[in-house]
Design a protein around this motif. Sequence first.
Motif, mmCIF file in Angstrom:
data_model
loop_
_atom_site.group_PDB
_atom_site.id
_atom_site.type_symbol
_atom_site.label_atom_id
_atom_site.label_comp_id
_atom_site.label_asym_id
_atom_site.label_seq_id
_atom_site.Cartn_x
_atom_site.Cartn_y
_atom_site.Cartn_z
ATOM 1 N N UNK A 137 44.452 3.683 17.186
ATOM 2 C CA UNK A 137 46.071 3.662 17.663
ATOM 3 C C UNK A 137 46.928 4.530 16.816
ATOM 4 N N UNK A 138 47.838 4.662 17.427
ATOM 5 C CA UNK A 138 49.232 5.558 16.719
ATOM 6 C C UNK A 138 49.510 4.889 15.399
ATOM 7 N N UNK A 139 49.907 5.906 14.373
ATOM 8 C CA UNK A 139 50.414 5.390 13.168
ATOM 9 C C UNK A 139 51.316 4.330 13.214
ATOM 10 N N UNK A 140 51.097 3.239 12.452
ATOM 11 C CA UNK A 140 52.077 2.141 12.495
ATOM 12 C C UNK A 140 51.898 1.006 13.269
ATOM 13 N N UNK A 141 50.983 1.279 14.309
ATOM 14 C CA UNK A 141 50.729 0.252 15.084
ATOM 15 C C UNK A 141 49.809 -0.683 14.842
ATOM 16 N N UNK A 142 50.179 -2.086 14.724
ATOM 17 C CA UNK A 142 49.183 -3.209 14.426
ATOM 18 C C UNK A 142 48.768 -3.738 15.665
ATOM 19 N N UNK A 143 47.854 -4.803 15.585
ATOM 20 C CA UNK A 143 47.397 -5.327 16.641
ATOM 21 C C UNK A 143 48.496 -6.075 17.748
ATOM 22 N N UNK A 144 49.640 -6.716 17.084
ATOM 23 C CA UNK A 144 50.632 -7.245 17.787
ATOM 24 C C UNK A 144 51.286 -6.260 18.698
ATOM 25 N N UNK A 145 51.419 -4.985 18.399
ATOM 26 C CA UNK A 145 52.178 -3.821 18.574
ATOM 27 C C UNK A 145 51.298 -3.339 19.925
ATOM 28 N N UNK A 146 49.930 -3.288 19.925
ATOM 29 C CA UNK A 146 48.969 -2.834 20.930
ATOM 30 C C UNK A 146 48.946 -3.780 22.107
ATOM 31 N N UNK A 147 49.143 -5.303 21.689
ATOM 32 C CA UNK A 147 49.270 -6.094 22.726
ATOM 33 C C UNK A 147 50.544 -5.954 23.393
ATOM 34 N N UNK A 148 51.669 -5.980 22.741
ATOM 35 C CA UNK A 148 52.828 -5.980 23.453
ATOM 36 C C UNK A 148 53.086 -4.740 24.347
ATOM 37 N N UNK A 149 52.370 -3.435 24.049
ATOM 38 C CA UNK A 149 52.225 -2.373 24.639
ATOM 39 C C UNK A 149 51.868 -2.527 26.249
ATOM 40 N N UNK A 150 50.507 -3.086 26.276
ATOM 41 C CA UNK A 150 49.868 -3.615 27.254
ATOM 42 C C UNK A 150 50.387 -4.484 28.123
ATOM 43 N N UNK A 151 51.009 -5.594 27.414
ATOM 44 C CA UNK A 151 51.667 -6.712 28.288
ATOM 45 C C UNK A 151 53.055 -6.113 28.986
ATOM 46 N N UNK A 152 53.499 -5.285 28.409
ATOM 47 C CA UNK A 152 54.794 -4.587 28.941
ATOM 48 C C UNK A 152 54.380 -3.936 30.186
ATOM 49 N N UNK A 153 53.160 -3.279 30.321
ATOM 50 C CA UNK A 153 52.794 -2.578 31.330
ATOM 51 C C UNK A 153 52.551 -3.322 32.645
ATOM 52 N N UNK A 154 52.187 -4.740 32.064
ATOM 53 C CA UNK A 154 52.005 -5.600 33.214
ATOM 54 C C UNK A 154 53.235 -6.205 33.947
ATOM 55 N N UNK A 155 54.513 -5.939 33.397
ATOM 56 C CA UNK A 155 55.765 -6.424 33.743
ATOM 57 C C UNK A 155 56.054 -5.837 35.272
#
Length: 259
Positions: A137-155
């Motif tokens: 994942x990109x530097x600084x991305x934790x699992x919560x950031x990865x989850x937030x990225x995908x959930x935002x795509x669902x919006x």
Amino acid sequence: MRVFALSDIHIDFPENSGWLESLSVLDYRDDILILAGDISDSLARLRWCFDTLVRRFRRVLYVPGNHDLWVIREGGTDSFGKFRLVCELAQACGVSTGPEQLGNMSIVPLLSWYDYSFGPPGEQILATWMDFQACVWPAGFGMADVTAYFLKLNETTVTGYSGAVITFSHFLPRIDLMPRFIPPAHRLVYPVLGTSRLDQQIRRIGACIHVYGHSHVNRKVDIDGITYINNALGYPHEQRIATRQLMCIYQDGVPGAPC
């Protein structure tokens, strides 16, 4: 028209790819397949899988799983880049990765990851869970950031739908989908099974059925007005908790009707 659910087919195992290839090329021509992730981290094998299934079903709908986003085999990108490559490949093969309106029914794929909302990860899972080595994942991305990225795509798809709505994801939307018989020693994987934030989107959409994968523990359970279904092919040695058959979840406008 029938709707079938399947996940975690892991075609890197010859037993699983053989099972997939053995599916009838005639019996499902009018039917829909929901494929809830975890096919292979190989793009060549993903293409073979998509081509195999589109020749058998009227429509195939897919959401990537965590194994599909591993980058250790082919490299050249991070796991967000792999996600985009996988989705482009699916679409090129005629597999849908977006919402579909089919008569009086809508089927909506939902992306997600895990954010430890099911519990904090222990040292053992942090040391052994393959995603932590195979995904980048990109530097600084934790699992919560990865989850937030995908959930935002669902919006963009969390909008009003008419008729019956079936949603599907690879990851679990709630931890109580895991049955009570799971031994305590095996519950160490619970933190990496999904996110409770996903269930909020499922309920905003108004789903009557939600299909998920990832756990390899097949289940059908009703919770607060939604039927949650997992039908994983799983690994060859998991025949006690997984199954090696398609599961019909919807037919002719009736959820759970005999198929």
